[in-house]
Design a protein around this motif. Sequence first.
Motif, PDB file in Angstrom:
ATOM      1  N   HIS A  37      -8.162   7.143  -1.855  1.00  0.00           N
ATOM      2  CA  HIS A  37      -7.647   5.859  -1.426  1.00  0.00           C
ATOM      3  C   HIS A  37      -6.189   5.751  -1.834  1.00  0.00           C
ATOM      4  O   HIS A  37      -5.739   6.378  -2.793  1.00  0.00           O
ATOM      5  CB  HIS A  37      -8.459   4.720  -2.056  1.00  0.00           C
ATOM      6  N   ILE A  73       0.848  -1.196   0.000  1.00  0.00           N
ATOM      7  CA  ILE A  73       0.000   0.000   0.000  1.00  0.00           C
ATOM      8  C   ILE A  73       0.879   1.240   0.000  1.00  0.00           C
ATOM      9  O   ILE A  73       1.779   1.380   0.850  1.00  0.00           O
ATOM     10  CB  ILE A  73      -0.949   0.009   1.211  1.00  0.00           C
ATOM     11  N   TYR A 121      -2.845   0.529  -4.350  1.00  0.00           N
ATOM     12  CA  TYR A 121      -2.631  -0.855  -3.956  1.00  0.00           C
ATOM     13  C   TYR A 121      -1.809  -1.550  -5.048  1.00  0.00           C
ATOM     14  O   TYR A 121      -2.164  -1.488  -6.222  1.00  0.00           O
ATOM     15  CB  TYR A 121      -3.965  -1.573  -3.771  1.00  0.00           C
ATOM     16  N   PHE A 176     -17.449  -1.582  -0.033  1.00  0.00           N
ATOM     17  CA  PHE A 176     -16.083  -1.914  -0.405  1.00  0.00           C
ATOM     18  C   PHE A 176     -15.899  -1.738  -1.905  1.00  0.00           C
ATOM     19  O   PHE A 176     -16.860  -1.640  -2.672  1.00  0.00           O
ATOM     20  CB  PHE A 176     -15.729  -3.350   0.003  1.00  0.00           C
ATOM     21  N   TYR A 183     -10.445  -4.474  -6.250  1.00  0.00           N
ATOM     22  CA  TYR A 183      -9.321  -4.156  -7.119  1.00  0.00           C
ATOM     23  C   TYR A 183      -8.747  -5.451  -7.691  1.00  0.00           C
ATOM     24  O   TYR A 183      -8.827  -6.508  -7.064  1.00  0.00           O
ATOM     25  CB  TYR A 183      -8.246  -3.384  -6.358  1.00  0.00           C
ATOM     26  N   TYR A 227      -8.350  -7.867  -4.512  1.00  0.00           N
ATOM     27  CA  TYR A 227      -8.291  -7.324  -3.155  1.00  0.00           C
ATOM     28  C   TYR A 227      -9.526  -6.471  -2.908  1.00  0.00           C
ATOM     29  O   TYR A 227      -9.982  -5.749  -3.795  1.00  0.00           O
ATOM     30  CB  TYR A 227      -7.025  -6.480  -2.971  1.00  0.00           C
ATOM     31  N   ARG A 228     -10.088  -6.585  -1.689  1.00  0.00           N
ATOM     32  CA  ARG A 228     -11.231  -5.775  -1.297  1.00  0.00           C
ATOM     33  C   ARG A 228     -10.774  -4.679  -0.341  1.00  0.00           C
ATOM     34  O   ARG A 228     -10.180  -4.971   0.707  1.00  0.00           O
ATOM     35  CB  ARG A 228     -12.295  -6.638  -0.599  1.00  0.00           C
ATOM     36  N   ALA A 229     -11.057  -3.435  -0.702  1.00  0.00           N
ATOM     37  CA  ALA A 229     -10.748  -2.294   0.162  1.00  0.00           C
ATOM     38  C   ALA A 229     -12.063  -1.770   0.739  1.00  0.00           C
ATOM     39  O   ALA A 229     -12.930  -1.303  -0.009  1.00  0.00           O
ATOM     40  CB  ALA A 229     -10.036  -1.193  -0.632  1.00  0.00           C
ATOM     41  N   TYR A 230     -12.234  -1.860   2.054  1.00  0.00           N
ATOM     42  CA  TYR A 230     -13.469  -1.440   2.703  1.00  0.00           C
ATOM     43  C   TYR A 230     -13.433   0.062   2.960  1.00  0.00           C
ATOM     44  O   TYR A 230     -12.384   0.626   3.306  1.00  0.00           O
ATOM     45  CB  TYR A 230     -13.668  -2.210   4.004  1.00  0.00           C
ATOM     46  N   ASP A 231     -14.605   0.700   2.842  1.00  0.00           N
ATOM     47  CA  ASP A 231     -14.670   2.156   2.917  1.00  0.00           C
ATOM     48  C   ASP A 231     -15.221   2.652   4.245  1.00  0.00           C
ATOM     49  O   ASP A 231     -15.593   3.820   4.359  1.00  0.00           O
ATOM     50  CB  ASP A 231     -15.527   2.709   1.767  1.00  0.00           C
TER      51      ASP A 231
END
Length: 454
Positions: free
Chosen positions: A137, A56, A140, A158, A161, A180-184
């Motif tokens: 964000h 990241i 990644y 989420f 990506y 990949y899951r990026a939670y908000d």
Amino acid sequence: MISRKTTNFLLEFIMKIIVNIYLYFSVLFHVDFVPKKKLDASYTKFNSFDDPLPDIEYNNPDYQEIIAEAREKGESIKPVNRRKPLTVDVEGCSKCGAPKEYLYSFGHDSDGYQKFQCKVCNHQWAPENPNERPKNHPTYRCPFCGYALSKEKERKHFTKYKCRNDECDKWQNEHKRYRYRAYDFDVDDLEVSRPDKKPVNLDHSHYGNFIISKAMDFYVGLGLSLRQTKRALKLAYDVSPSAQTIQNWTVSLAYRLGPKINDLDLPLSGIVAVDETYVKIKGSWHYLFTAIDGKNGCVIAQHLSEHRDAKGAITILKRIIDQYQCQDFVLVSDMAPIYRAAVHAAKIFFKTDIDHRQVKGLFTDYDNSDEVYRPYKNIIERFFGTYKAHYKRHKSFSSFDGALSHITLYQLYFNYLKPHSSFDDKPPLIVEGSRGQPIESWAHLIKWISKTDQ
């Protein structure tokens, strides 16, 4: 002579036929027992669960550093040789801060607004589009190849990506893309639902704690509706509080008792069964997430949510992790992908690797290695059956606070007051009063909570 395996096979086959017939006619005649809304299909793909987390980059690059690095490599980045001036007045790149001398006109976006591309960092954006959201964000990067992940899908809680590099080691070796899951949402703000108001002061009630406790016996313990509770109080004690008054007692008592749930000790066995069931509020389906100890049978946590999504599953999983104080435990669930997403989120947010076991369907599946955990899943199914027996007279709660209060009080009743046949007709857990005597009724519980609040 017919063997036992053949008999079991025939019984299982007949039961499947009966269940399928029941489900078919329930849909045909609109029997209202399950919500029509299906689970979001975006949860179904979860290829990167066992993969390492991405690298990241939190800070946006500075254009001067990029230009300096290119100069060291012998690749100079010069300003754009522009023939026409820019049609939109911009100060510079919204990502790296490069001045407008390094910006290209790059056509128009889908809404017809002028787009630009930065020659330094290749960032593209449309500054005049009101729907253009600034990049909030980090970047990644794939842990296998270092390639920047591109946005694949954006969901309510989420964003998915995906690595699109064809030279990625994961793609070359497994022929699967890294995802990949990026939670908000901020995981620190997630708390299981608790009543947040008290309509009346129970200490100043006209009827006193005895009548309030009897109302809870009828409404929560026996599962009567508010109007049935009102009639029972009239017949038994010749008092006539209104249905709204009983509702106010319920919400106020849940407000006072809810915070105490976290302070009560629970015997934890290391196995947790988690599942969700349907609860109707104002004619709309809501979802009650519940976690039960696999061996002791007590309710560890509950969370009432408007949606059956990963956020609800992560919320109750966070509460379980807090109860275990970062100790290891086995999580048993059905095959719903939201629990896999919650376990993956726990790995990201809490740095916790959870031993997750999934049990499929209603019938025994000998091909499933986790089938030995089915008895723990059956425990939570039996709990839902017990709760639905208390809830069915309500048909539909009239408010979210009313439903949440009933659920909160039932959790206390189930753990500390309800006689269980498996515990010699005693509650599974005992709360002791100030003098060490066990609390065995709502009257004792209300008296105890009144003293602890002082």
